[in-house]
Design a protein around this motif. Sequence first.
Motif, PDB file in Angstrom:
ATOM      1  N   UNK A 108      43.222  68.081  65.111  1.00  0.00           N
ATOM      2  CA  UNK A 108      44.237  67.463  65.313  1.00  0.00           C
ATOM      3  C   UNK A 108      44.153  66.258  65.743  1.00  0.00           C
ATOM      4  N   UNK A 109      44.965  65.114  65.077  1.00  0.00           N
ATOM      5  CA  UNK A 109      44.751  63.754  65.128  1.00  0.00           C
ATOM      6  C   UNK A 109      46.091  63.172  64.927  1.00  0.00           C
ATOM      7  N   UNK A 110      46.633  62.107  65.458  1.00  0.00           N
ATOM      8  CA  UNK A 110      47.693  61.337  65.447  1.00  0.00           C
ATOM      9  C   UNK A 110      48.177  60.853  64.088  1.00  0.00           C
ATOM     10  N   UNK A 111      47.177  60.449  63.362  1.00  0.00           N
ATOM     11  CA  UNK A 111      47.224  59.671  62.053  1.00  0.00           C
ATOM     12  C   UNK A 111      46.343  60.552  61.135  1.00  0.00           C
ATOM     13  N   UNK A 112      45.162  60.158  61.080  1.00  0.00           N
ATOM     14  CA  UNK A 112      44.232  60.974  59.987  1.00  0.00           C
ATOM     15  C   UNK A 112      43.014  60.382  60.221  1.00  0.00           C
TER      16      UNK A 112
END
Length: 211
Positions: free
Chosen positions: A143-147
Amino acid sequence: MPNRDSSMKTAQDEARTPRQNVLVQTGDIVDRGPNSLELVRYFERLKEQAREAGGQVYTLLGNHEAMNLLGQYQYVNRAELTRLGLQPVKQPLLGAQQPKKLPLELGLQRWHELMQPGSETGDLLLSRPTAVVLGSGACRTLFVHGGLVPELLDLASQGEASASTPEALLAQLNVLMQGALRKCAGTAGCPRSAPEFDFLYGPYSPIWYRG
């Protein structure tokens, strides 16, 4: 319908128990309406409730949390700033001259104070991890906001002999992101020449990268 002893649990019941419930909020709680501060506090309460029930709640760092920590408030809701500026303040010292400010201007000043390291809200946002890996086997999920891209992970692992496993590398990335934010907080960003720039603004930044 036959009665069932309340002490008996089916496999379906067991699958619904709170201890197995996990919620991941992937960032950008702020700047999404007039209740950013309330939402930050709400998720902190939700974390406590989840822990008490045996579950878990994760709140990750998004680019809008980072922008606010870096003093970039152009997306903060004006109604929230005005409401913050209208809140009563402590009585000034007798005879002290206090310049009058419009609610919006005063609210922006107070917002800036709230987003600094050392304040409750600022420290809450700074403590958020950039990325987490949860689950096991085929259900193991990043899980990460952008990548995340190899170029960024290579940058995060430079000079870190301990980052020899994916878990250690992610932990190092989280430490580097938090360190970069603390160093640049409240300064409206970092210069491109600063080593922190790649983590906070670069093309492979985990909070900005969109593939």
